[in-house]
Write an enzyme that holds these catalytic residues in place. Structure first.
Site, PDB file in Angstrom:
ATOM      1  N   HIS A  60      -2.942  -5.348   1.882  1.00  0.00           N
ATOM      2  CA  HIS A  60      -2.192  -5.533   3.136  1.00  0.00           C
ATOM      3  C   HIS A  60      -2.196  -6.989   3.603  1.00  0.00           C
ATOM      4  CE1 HIS A  60      -1.901  -1.220   4.288  1.00  0.00           C
ATOM      5  NE2 HIS A  60      -3.030  -1.111   3.635  1.00  0.00           N
ATOM      6  N   CYS A 110       0.825  -1.219   0.000  1.00  0.00           N
ATOM      7  CA  CYS A 110       0.000   0.000   0.000  1.00  0.00           C
ATOM      8  C   CYS A 110       0.858   1.269   0.000  1.00  0.00           C
ATOM      9  CB  CYS A 110      -0.985  -0.059   1.160  1.00  0.00           C
ATOM     10  SG  CYS A 110      -2.389   1.027   0.913  1.00  0.00           S
ATOM     11  N   GLU A 128      -0.218  -8.318   5.459  1.00  0.00           N
ATOM     12  CA  GLU A 128       0.298  -8.365   6.842  1.00  0.00           C
ATOM     13  C   GLU A 128      -0.805  -8.339   7.897  1.00  0.00           C
ATOM     14  OE1 GLU A 128       0.554  -5.876   4.726  1.00  0.00           O
ATOM     15  OE2 GLU A 128       0.296  -3.930   5.690  1.00  0.00           O
TER      16      GLU A 128
HETATM   17  N1  GLN Z   1      -3.590   6.246   1.225  1.00  0.00           N
HETATM   18  C1  GLN Z   1      -2.339   5.968   1.868  1.00  0.00           C
HETATM   19  C2  GLN Z   1      -1.197   6.770   1.258  1.00  0.00           C
HETATM   20  O1  GLN Z   1      -1.369   7.526   0.394  1.00  0.00           O
HETATM   21  C3  GLN Z   1      -1.984   4.510   1.805  1.00  0.00           C
HETATM   22  C4  GLN Z   1      -2.934   3.738   2.656  1.00  0.00           C
HETATM   23  C5  GLN Z   1      -2.357   2.495   3.247  1.00  0.00           C
HETATM   24  O2  GLN Z   1      -1.150   2.268   3.291  1.00  0.00           O
HETATM   25  N2  GLN Z   1      -3.243   1.724   3.802  1.00  0.00           N
HETATM   26  O3  GLN Z   1      -0.093   6.626   1.667  1.00  0.00           O
END
Ligand code: GLN
Length: 207
Positions: free
Chosen positions: A186, A82, A188
């Site tokens: 994710h 992410c 994790e």
């Molecule tokens: N929207 C977040 C960002 O721009 C990422 C979200 C996440 O890691 N769950 O970093």
């Protein structure tokens, strides 16, 4: 030979603890990374989920930006989930003008791409290279990949949501380029550690 590769988890912000636990159970020897001296001791690096613009700022405050860029350029295996995917991308859309990139993946990602109605969602996803059935993929304000360069392999995509416009297309959410792996979701947080096991196998194969 150390059969448990030492893997750093960038510990400036985000879901560090979840990655440490996932790596531990995937057969690695995980350590937190907050300074350059700690980076030298690891074979590979995980960039966690969290907030990419905050991590971008802290990478500069903690003088880690150039050291990590250098290690990536030398071929250090890395995995980003992410926000970690966003930081590893060569180009980011819908981010702050002052956000910096670690690079490592020749991709363009769009932050918070899945839109307001579906800020967060879960789905079962088939991921290339991950055996024994689909992965439960948890998306939280997730990016998607809008462009992949030569040398980037797409590992997973999600179909458009039922509310999406008719012309909506599948969205790329997992990629690999060389020793660098990234997912919009994710793994994790699910207790299924196959993605982390896959990353550990990449590290061992390189060593
Ligand atoms: N929207 C977040 C960002 O721009 C990422 C979200 C996440 O890691 N769950 O970093």
């Amino acid at each position: 030979m150390n059969v448990r590769p030492s893997v750093g988890v960038l510990a400036l912000q985000g879901d560090v603890r979840e990655h440490l636990a996932a790596l531990e159970s995937a057969g690695a020897d995980p350590v937190t990374i907050r300074r350059e001296s700690e980076l030298a001791g690891v074979q590979a690096l995980v960039i966690p989920g969290g907030e990419s613009t905050t991590m971008s700022r802290l990478l500069q405050v903690f003088d880690l930006l150039e050291p990590i860029r250098e290690r990536l350029a030398q071929g250090m295996p890395a995995y980003g989930s992410c926000a970690g995917m966003i930081l590893l991308a060569s180009e980011v859309l819908d981010t702050r003008a002052d956000a910096v990139q670690l690079g490592g993946l020749d991709i363009t990602v769009r932050r918070n791409a899945f839109g307001r109605q579906v800020h967060s969602f879960e789905t079962d996803l088939t991921v290339d290279g991950i055996d024994d059935g689909p992965v439960r993929a948890v998306f939280i304000r997730a990016p998607w990949v809008e462009r992949t360069g030569d040398g980037v392999t797409v590992l997973a995509s999600v179909p458009p949501s039922p509310e999406a416009e008719p012309e909506a297309v599948d969205r790329v959410v997992a990629v690999r380029q060389g020793n660098v792996l990234a997912t919009s979701f994710h793994p994790e947080v699910t207790g299924d550690h196959r993605v982390h096991q896959h990353f550990v196998q990449m590290i061992v194969a390189r060593a």
